[in-house]
Design an enzyme around this catalytic site. Structure first.
Site: not given
Ligand code: UDX
Length: 395
Positions: A43, A78, A107-108, A110, A164, A206, A209, A216
C-alpha cells in the site's frame, strides 16, 4: 528474495521442498480448497500522502472473481481505517454467491527480524465481528501461543497505525531531546538510561540518530494524518513527529559542518551505511540516502559504503557518489567519516587504521553506536547525536 531478510530464503526453500508452500500467479489456483485467504499486498504512499489502495482493490476483485466455497478474507496489508469495509463491498458487490467473511489481522513485523517477530509476537490482533471468523483465526495462530486481542475491524486497523505512529513519535521525541542535550551540554545516553529506567516510559525506540525511515513508519504516520484530516481532526502530534523527523537530517548536516569548520563544500565525505537500518538492504525512505543527497547538493564529494544495500543505492545515486569496497576504502583521503546506519560492523572498526586512512580525523556518529572513548583513543575527533564530551568517573 526481492528484499534481503535474514533466514527468509532458507525458510521458503524448506517449506517449498516439504510441499507446504506453492507459488502461482493464478488466483483460481491459489484459492482452490482454501478456507482463508490473506491479502498482503503493498500500500504505497499516493501522490498526496494517502495510502494507495490499488493493489488491495485488485486483490479483492480477483478473490471475488474466483472464490467457490465459503471463504474468510483476511486483510494483512497496512490499510487506513475503514478499508476492510471497502474490501467487503468489492467482494460482496461482485455478484458471487459464495459465503464470504472479512477480517483484519495487522502485522507488526520489523524488517531484519521478521521471522523472529512472526514466531514470537507480543500479541495477535484479530479484527472481526463474526464469531466463526474469530474462531478460525484463533485456531490458525494457536501454535504461536501469543496473547490474542479480539476487536472490531476498525479498531484492528487503528491499532496498526497507532502502534507505528507511537513508535515514530518516541523516536522523534528522543531526537528532539538529543538535539537539546547538544545545545545545553547534557548527555543523551545518560538521559535515555535515566528515563528508560522508568517502567512507565521504557527503554525501546529511544535511540536517537538520523530519524526513522523505511517503508512503514514515515508512510503510516503520513497516512494516519490524512485519515485525521479527512475527519476534520487536526493531526498535531503526527505532524510534529514527521516534521522533527525531516529536520533530523538538517541537524546531522550541521553537526558535520561544525566539525569541518563550517562548510562541507568541496570536502570529501565518507558515508558508511545507506540502508534505513541495520540488517536490511532496503533504502526506501532511508535517512542515510537523504543525507547523502543533501551533502551532494551542498557541494561535498561523497564516497559511500554499505555491506548489503549498495546494489540498490547504486541504482538511485548512480555516478553522483563513488562506491567503496569497505569502510576503509571509503575513508581514503576523506575529511570525515559519517556513520549513517546502525550496522554492527561499524562499531567494530579498526580505529587506528581509520585514523591513518582519513585525510582529516573526523568521525560523525549519527547513530550513537560507537564507543567515543575508543574512537578518541585512536586520535580521532568524535561527534555523536546529543552526546557530550564529559568523562564520567563512577565511584
Ligand atoms: C516498523 C515497525 O517496527 C513494525 O512493527 C511494522 O510492522 C513495520 O514498521 P521497520 O520498518 O522494519 O518496522 O523498522 P523499525 O525497526 O521499527 O525501525 C524504523 C526506523 O526507525 C529505522 O529507520 C530505524 O533506524 C529507526 N529507529 C528505530 C530509530 O531511529 N530509533 C529507534 O530507537 C528505533
Amino acid at each position: 528474495m526481492p528484499l534481503y531478510e535474514p533466514g527468509l530464503a532458507q525458510l521458503i526453500r524448506t517449506q517449498q521442498a516439504e510441499g507446504r508452500l506453492r507459488f502461482t500467479d493464478r488466483p483460481e489456483v491459489a484459492l482452490e480448497g482454501a478456507q482463508i485467504v490473506f491479502i498482503a499486498v503493498g500500500t504505497p504512499t499516493g501522490p498526496t500522502g494517502e495510502a494507495d489502495l490499488t493493489y488491495v482493490r485488485q486483490a479483492a476483485r480477483e478473490i471475488a472473481g474466483c472464490a467457490r466455497g465459503p471463504l474468510l478474507v483476511v486483510n494483512k496489508s497496512t490499510v487506513p481505517v475503514e478499508t476492510a469495509d471497502l474490501v467487503e463491498r468489492i467482494i460482496k458487490g461482485n455478484g458471487n454467491a459464495a459465503d464470504f467473511r472479512v477480517a483484519s489481522n495487522p502485522e507488526f513485523l520489523r524488517e531484519g527480524s521478521a521471522i523472529g517477530d512472526f514466531m514470537h509476537p507480543d500479541r495477535i490482533v484479530i479484527g472481526a465481528s463474526d464469531p466463526h471468523a474469530v474462531a478460525m483465526l484463533r485456531e490458525l495462530y494457536a501454535p504461536l501461543g501469543a496473547p490474542v486481542h479480539v476487536v472490531d475491524i476498525h479498531t484492528a486497523e487503528m491499532i496498526k497505525y497507532a502502534a507505528n505512529a507511537f513508535l515514530a513519535t518516541k523516536i522523534s521525541f528522543i531526537n528532539e531531546i538529543a538535539n537539546l542535550c547538544a545545545a545545553v551540554d547534557a548527555d543523551i545516553d545518560g538521559v535515555v538510561a535515566g528515563i528508560g529506567a522508568d517502567a512507565r516510559i521504557g527503554r525501546t525506540y529511544l535511540e536517537p540518530g538520523l530519524g526513522f525511515g523505511g517503508s512503514c513508519l514515515p508512510k503510516d504516520v503520513a497516512a494516519l494524518a490524512m485519515v485525521a484530516r479527512a475527519h476534520a481532526i487536526e493531526p498535531t502530534m503526527l505532524e510534529a513527529t514527521l516534521s522533527v523527523n525531516r529536520r533530523q537530517v538538517t541537524h546531522a548536516i550541521r553537526l558535520i559542518e561544525d566539525l569541518l569548520g563550517g562548510d562541507v563544500c568541496e570536502k570529501e565525505i565518507a558515508v558508511a551505511g545507506l540502508a534505513f537500518k541495520a540488517g536490511t538492504d532496503d533504502i526506501r525512505e532511508s535517512p542515510a540516502m537523504v543525507l547523502v543527497e543533501a551533502l551532494i547538493t551542498r557541494g561535498a564529494s561523497v564516497t559511500a559504503y554499505d555491506p548489503i544495500a549498495q546494489r540498490h543505492a547504486r541504482r538511485v545515486l548512480r555516478d553522483r557518489v563513488r562506491f567503496a569496497t569497505s569502510v576503509y576504502d571509503a575513508c581514503a583521503s576523506a575529511h570525515a567519516l559519517v556513520i549513517a546506519s546502525d550496522d554492527r560492523l561499524f562499531a567494530q572498526l579498526d580505529w587506528p587504521r581509520i585514523a591513518r586512512t582519513l585525510a582529516a580525523g573526523n568521525v560523525v556518529d549519527l547513530r550513537n553506536r560507537l564507543d567515543p572513548a575508543v574512537v578518541r583513543q585512536a586520535g580521532l575527533t568524535y561527534a555523536g547525536v546529543g552526546r557530550n564530551r564529559k568523562e564520567i568517573f563512577a565511584s
